[in-house]
Design a protein around this motif. Structure first.
Motif, PDB file in Angstrom:
ATOM      1  N   GLN A   1     -23.046 -52.249  17.609  1.00  0.00           N
ATOM      2  CA  GLN A   1     -24.043 -53.129  18.230  1.00  0.00           C
ATOM      3  C   GLN A   1     -23.584 -53.448  19.646  1.00  0.00           C
ATOM      4  OE1 GLN A   1     -24.115 -56.264  15.060  1.00  0.00           O
ATOM      5  NE2 GLN A   1     -26.326 -55.994  15.211  1.00  0.00           N
ATOM      6  N   THR A   2     -24.520 -53.380  20.586  1.00  0.00           N
ATOM      7  CA  THR A   2     -24.207 -53.605  21.993  1.00  0.00           C
ATOM      8  C   THR A   2     -24.894 -54.859  22.494  1.00  0.00           C
ATOM      9  OG1 THR A   2     -24.048 -51.207  22.356  1.00  0.00           O
ATOM     10  CG2 THR A   2     -24.272 -52.594  24.304  1.00  0.00           C
TER      11      THR A   2
ATOM     12  N   MET B   1     -19.309 -54.154  22.716  1.00  0.00           N
ATOM     13  CA  MET B   1     -19.696 -53.329  21.578  1.00  0.00           C
ATOM     14  C   MET B   1     -18.834 -53.702  20.388  1.00  0.00           C
ATOM     15  SD  MET B   1     -20.235 -49.530  23.190  1.00  0.00           S
ATOM     16  CE  MET B   1     -21.654 -49.166  24.244  1.00  0.00           C
TER      17      MET B   1
ATOM     18  N   ASP C   1     -24.699 -45.750  17.100  1.00  0.00           N
ATOM     19  CA  ASP C   1     -25.346 -47.070  17.119  1.00  0.00           C
ATOM     20  C   ASP C   1     -26.589 -47.084  16.232  1.00  0.00           C
ATOM     21  OD1 ASP C   1     -27.244 -45.694  18.674  1.00  0.00           O
ATOM     22  OD2 ASP C   1     -27.582 -47.404  19.990  1.00  0.00           O
TER      23      ASP C   1
END
Length: 411
Positions: free
Chosen positions: A204-205, A218, A239
């Motif tokens: 997840q960013t 991240m 991702d």
């Protein structure tokens, strides 16, 4: 520090507990770790100079990285005291206390239904996501994260300002954004290598304004897959959501690389004047239409090039973001996962149980502003805030110098 034993308190939902039982485990205790940090005068001066120069603001990067690491380690220590086999749903929260920042790590332990209890893994995935990972053939090892704080800087702003007089891509901005985004990815991969992982999944960013700069973070889970042993020296990154990854694995595909493409374009002075006149008359603003199209094409071309370089068949789950940088400039970012069909890739079961994909509804809603900022989820702050980073740092430095001088004057 007081060591409490909350043996009846878990952060796991009913759906998670159901999935956990399918994995041969039972719910454990909620674990919390924290660390309060301050930038300080010396680091503030260094951060100010770094921010003015543009690029990474290493002082802030290291400060928040160390704060999060300490918070995570304390949550892990608590999980070990509870005798947990794993720590799931690891996330970071950030709370501001005046000029100090408190980093909080939260997660829930899990225990095997039978056998010995030793800490075997930690993961950013909740138990529903963990079920999808395990059923896809991935063995979770350790929670990992990578971050970078960055700024365009006065130099980049000035150079870019002159470049914006002409129409087209602004390479100064494209380079800064592209380098920093890939730097965060490199760091999460380096963390995964430390634990002997051949993949980092469920990444997840988050992009957030932080201490006068902007940070990209991240988080994901360092894992191993028996069909990805060739990537031990350069772990696979993905991702895709864990549910997406399960579906792709069911079709015989495995992730290869998280790919990103960035392009910053300027409308230019001449085109900007024409666009303004067109806006007054109504109808399509052709200059802006063409500009945004070109920016998208450039970003998408870059992720396609990365996918070809790693031998992927497709890029899936592509997400796009457009940021208004002001002065007739826009940034377009594309991010997705390059995948490849791999012989022998499959899921353990032909279907996921409904409990693994049902989204839990929020039953506690707090609309209070400015209390807690969760920095583990998606979303992105406007890149326009990045332009104010250098000035915020300068203001902080002058404030701290004034405060120190005032103290000495009283002595």
């Amino acid at each position: 520090m007081i060591q409490e034993q909350h043996r009846r308190v878990t952060g796991l939902s009913g759906n998670e507990i159901f999935c956990l039982n399918r994995l041969g485990m039972r719910p454990g205790q909620l674990c919390v770790g924290n660390s309060v940090v301050a930038l300080g005068v010396a680091r503030g001066l260094g951060a100010g100079l770094s921010t003015l120069g543009g690029g990474e603001v290493t002082e802030i990067t290291h400060l928040v990285h160390d704060g999060r690491t300490r918070a995570f380690n304390r949550a892990m220590e608590e999980a070990k005291r509870y005798g947990g086999a794993g720590l799931t749903g690891v996330s970071f929260d950030l709370i501001t206390h005046g000029t100090n920042l408190e980093f909080i790590t939260v997660g829930s332990t899990v225990h095997p239904n039978q056998g010995m209890e030793t800490m075997r893994f930690s993961t950013s995935a909740d138990v529903q996501q963990l079920y999808c990972q395990v059923d896809s053939g991935f063995d979770p090892l350790h929670f990992v994260f990578g971050n970078v704080a960055y700024s365009i800087g006065l130099g980049g702003s000035i150079t870019g300002a002159f470049r914006t007089l002409a129409r087209g891509e602004v390479p100064q901005y494209s380079q800064i954004f592209d380098q920093t985004r890939h730097l965060a990815l490199k760091r999460i991969v380096d963390e995964a290598k430390k634990y002997g992982a051949n993949s980092v999944i469920g990444i997840q960013t988050t992009i957030s304004p932080l201490m006068g700069a902007q940070e990209m973070m991240m988080v994901g889970t360092a894992s191993n897959h028996p069909l990805l042993t060739a990537y031990a020296n350069e772990p696979v990154t993905s991702d895709m959501t864990n549910e997406e990854m399960w579906n792709m694995a069911n079709l015989g595909y495995l992730p290869l690389r998280l790919v990103m493409g960035v392009s910053v374009y300027s409308l230019g002075f001449k085109s900007g004047v024409f666009a303004a006149l067109q806006s007054l008359g109504g109808g399509e603003v052709t200059g802006l239409t063409e500009l945004l199209y070109e920016a998208r094409e450039q970003a998408l071309a870059r992720i396609e090039k990365d996918a070809e370089a790693c031998g992927a068949d497709d890029v899936v789950g592509v997400k796009t973001r457009v940021y208004d940088l002001g002065n007739g400039m826009v940034e377009f970012m594309a991010i997705g996962t390059a995948v490849k069909k791999v012989a022998g890739a499959k899921t353990k079961n032909e279907a996921l149980p409904p409990q693994a994909i049902i989204q839990d509804r929020e039953t506690f809603i707090d609309s209070t502003q400015g209390v807690t900022s969760n920095i583990s989820g998606g979303g992105a702050a406007s890149s326009q805030k990045l332009q104010r980073g250098p000035f915020a740092i300068i203001a902080f430095i002058f404030f701290m110098l004034f405060y120190v001088l005032r103290i000495f004057s009283h002595h």
